[in-house]
Scaffold this motif. Structure first.
Motif, PDB file in Angstrom:
ATOM      1  N   ILE A  96       0.867  -1.161   0.000  1.00 14.05           N
ATOM      2  CA  ILE A  96       0.000   0.000   0.000  1.00 14.05           C
ATOM      3  C   ILE A  96       0.910   1.219   0.000  1.00 14.05           C
ATOM      4  CG2 ILE A  96      -1.925  -1.132   1.183  1.00 14.05           C
ATOM      5  CD1 ILE A  96      -1.065   0.350   3.732  1.00 14.05           C
ATOM      6  N   SER A  97       0.416   2.328  -0.511  1.00 14.27           N
ATOM      7  CA  SER A  97       1.223   3.549  -0.498  1.00 14.27           C
ATOM      8  C   SER A  97       0.313   4.751  -0.674  1.00 14.27           C
ATOM      9  CB  SER A  97       2.266   3.517  -1.620  1.00 14.27           C
ATOM     10  OG  SER A  97       1.641   3.585  -2.875  1.00 14.27           O
ATOM     11  N   CYS A  98       0.873   5.905  -0.396  1.00 13.17           N
ATOM     12  CA  CYS A  98       0.164   7.155  -0.664  1.00 13.17           C
ATOM     13  C   CYS A  98       1.201   8.245  -0.861  1.00 13.17           C
ATOM     14  CB  CYS A  98      -0.795   7.509   0.473  1.00 13.17           C
ATOM     15  SG  CYS A  98       0.013   8.039   1.985  1.00 13.17           S
ATOM     16  N   ARG A  99       0.768   9.367  -1.373  1.00 15.80           N
ATOM     17  CA  ARG A  99       1.657  10.506  -1.582  1.00 15.80           C
ATOM     18  C   ARG A  99       1.220  11.629  -0.659  1.00 15.80           C
ATOM     19  NH1 ARG A  99       5.338   9.581  -5.306  1.00 15.80           N
ATOM     20  NH2 ARG A  99       4.846   8.091  -6.923  1.00 15.80           N
ATOM     21  N   LEU A 100       2.203  12.313  -0.103  1.00 20.49           N
ATOM     22  CA  LEU A 100       1.943  13.416   0.824  1.00 20.49           C
ATOM     23  C   LEU A 100       2.686  14.662   0.380  1.00 20.49           C
ATOM     24  CD1 LEU A 100       2.519  11.476   4.181  1.00 20.49           C
ATOM     25  CD2 LEU A 100       0.317  12.067   3.176  1.00 20.49           C
ATOM     26  N   GLU A 101       2.213  15.781   0.864  1.00 18.29           N
ATOM     27  CA  GLU A 101       2.958  17.030   0.684  1.00 18.29           C
ATOM     28  C   GLU A 101       4.251  16.921   1.484  1.00 18.29           C
ATOM     29  OE1 GLU A 101       2.204  19.528  -1.278  1.00 18.29           O
ATOM     30  OE2 GLU A 101       0.206  18.801  -1.850  1.00 18.29           O
ATOM     31  N   ASP A 102       5.268  17.666   1.105  1.00 21.85           N
ATOM     32  CA  ASP A 102       6.564  17.604   1.788  1.00 21.85           C
ATOM     33  C   ASP A 102       6.443  17.893   3.279  1.00 21.85           C
ATOM     34  OD1 ASP A 102       7.724  17.016  -0.622  1.00 21.85           O
ATOM     35  OD2 ASP A 102       8.578  19.009  -0.948  1.00 21.85           O
ATOM     36  N   ASP A 103       5.682  18.934   3.633  1.00 22.42           N
ATOM     37  CA  ASP A 103       5.565  19.301   5.050  1.00 22.42           C
ATOM     38  C   ASP A 103       4.811  18.228   5.843  1.00 22.42           C
ATOM     39  OD1 ASP A 103       3.262  20.048   3.612  1.00 22.42           O
ATOM     40  OD2 ASP A 103       2.722  21.584   5.082  1.00 22.42           O
ATOM     41  N   ALA A 107       6.473  16.053   8.979  1.00 22.79           N
ATOM     42  CA  ALA A 107       5.812  15.966  10.285  1.00 22.79           C
ATOM     43  C   ALA A 107       5.536  14.509  10.653  1.00 22.79           C
ATOM     44  CB  ALA A 107       4.505  16.762  10.268  1.00 22.79           C
ATOM     45  N   LEU A 108       5.046  13.729   9.690  1.00 21.68           N
ATOM     46  CA  LEU A 108       4.766  12.320   9.945  1.00 21.68           C
ATOM     47  C   LEU A 108       6.030  11.573  10.369  1.00 21.68           C
ATOM     48  CD1 LEU A 108       2.784   9.929   9.936  1.00 21.68           C
ATOM     49  CD2 LEU A 108       3.317   9.626   7.508  1.00 21.68           C
ATOM     50  N   LYS A 109       7.133  11.814   9.665  1.00 22.10           N
ATOM     51  CA  LYS A 109       8.397  11.161  10.022  1.00 22.10           C
ATOM     52  C   LYS A 109       8.798  11.469  11.462  1.00 22.10           C
ATOM     53  CE  LYS A 109      12.112  11.232   7.529  1.00 22.10           C
ATOM     54  NZ  LYS A 109      13.190  11.542   6.567  1.00 22.10           N
ATOM     55  N   GLU A 110       8.637  12.720  11.858  1.00 20.65           N
ATOM     56  CA  GLU A 110       8.987  13.109  13.229  1.00 20.65           C
ATOM     57  C   GLU A 110       8.101  12.401  14.244  1.00 20.65           C
ATOM     58  OE1 GLU A 110       9.014  17.392  13.587  1.00 20.65           O
ATOM     59  OE2 GLU A 110      10.399  17.589  11.892  1.00 20.65           O
ATOM     60  N   PHE A 111       6.788  12.357  13.986  1.00 18.61           N
ATOM     61  CA  PHE A 111       5.852  11.705  14.901  1.00 18.61           C
ATOM     62  C   PHE A 111       6.119  10.202  14.990  1.00 18.61           C
ATOM     63  CE2 PHE A 111       2.779  15.271  13.626  1.00 18.61           C
ATOM     64  CZ  PHE A 111       3.238  16.090  14.645  1.00 18.61           C
ATOM     65  N   MET A 120       9.471   3.825   8.547  1.00 22.23           N
ATOM     66  CA  MET A 120       8.090   4.109   8.164  1.00 22.23           C
ATOM     67  C   MET A 120       7.364   2.798   7.896  1.00 22.23           C
ATOM     68  SD  MET A 120       6.058   6.672   7.842  1.00 22.23           S
ATOM     69  CE  MET A 120       7.103   8.103   7.656  1.00 22.23           C
ATOM     70  N   GLN A 121       8.063   1.816   7.327  1.00 22.66           N
ATOM     71  CA  GLN A 121       7.483   0.504   7.059  1.00 22.66           C
ATOM     72  C   GLN A 121       6.974  -0.139   8.345  1.00 22.66           C
ATOM     73  OE1 GLN A 121       7.071  -1.296   4.120  1.00 22.66           O
ATOM     74  NE2 GLN A 121       6.099  -2.893   5.340  1.00 22.66           N
ATOM     75  N   ALA A 122       7.780  -0.100   9.397  1.00 20.64           N
ATOM     76  CA  ALA A 122       7.389  -0.705  10.675  1.00 20.64           C
ATOM     77  C   ALA A 122       6.158  -0.007  11.247  1.00 20.64           C
ATOM     78  CB  ALA A 122       8.546  -0.638  11.671  1.00 20.64           C
ATOM     79  N   TRP A 123       6.142   1.316  11.182  1.00 22.72           N
ATOM     80  CA  TRP A 123       5.003   2.079  11.708  1.00 22.72           C
ATOM     81  C   TRP A 123       3.737   1.796  10.915  1.00 22.72           C
ATOM     82  CZ3 TRP A 123       2.011   5.943   9.422  1.00 22.72           C
ATOM     83  CH2 TRP A 123       1.105   6.580  10.289  1.00 22.72           C
TER      84      TRP A 123
END
Length: 150
Positions: A96-103, A107-111, A120-123
């Motif tokens: 599965i995948s999706c595309r996000l805005e850079d910001d 933010a997601l990576k930090e959280f 990100m795969q593990a999360w």
């Protein structure tokens, strides 16, 4: 051999894409860049394997095949090999995948890191499995409630 490959393509007016599709049946990772390098083998130190060239000749120029048929290696269709290469040997093949805005991604990576996940795969795997468990439990509860009322 590289001159033969280029000569085959130009004399038969074949697009590189058609040649690539034949060779990919034997070598799934063969692409147009590799095709170009094989056509210029003297510059890159690379050449197309005999079995691939024979497959091309059988398809596009059977008249150019040598009279000695025993020297020709017939490509064998090993679909299990192609399947293995295609999924890169991963046990879990569905994605599965999706595309996000850079910001949003930043933010997601930090959280995700703050929650203690290294990747990100593990999360994402954790979240999807959590969601499936919750929905499965919810569906099972609904079925149990309906059976009690009937």
């Amino acid at each position: 051999m590289d001159a033969d490959l280029r000569e085959l393509r130009t004399s038969r007016q074949l697009p590189a894409k058609e040649i690539v599709s034949v060779v990919q049946k034997l070598y799934p990772k063969y692409d147009k860049t590799m095709q170009s390098k094989c056509e210029r083998g003297n510059e890159y130190g690379i050449q197309l394997r005999n079995d691939a060239m024979n497959a091309l000749l059988m398809k596009f120029a059977p008249d150019k095949l040598s009279e000695d048929k025993s020297a020709i290696q017939t490509p064998q269709d090993d679909s299990s090999k192609a399947t293995k290469d295609k999924n890169d040997g991963h046990r879990l093949t569905c994605r599965i995948s999706c595309r996000l805005e850079d910001d949003e991604y930043k933010a997601l990576k930090e959280f995700v890191k703050a929650e203690g996940f290294d990747t990100m795969q593990a999360w994402l795997t954790h979240r999807v499995r959590q969601y499936i468990r919750r929905k499965t439990a919810s569906t099972n509860n609904s079925i149990t409630e309906r059976s009690k009322t009937t």
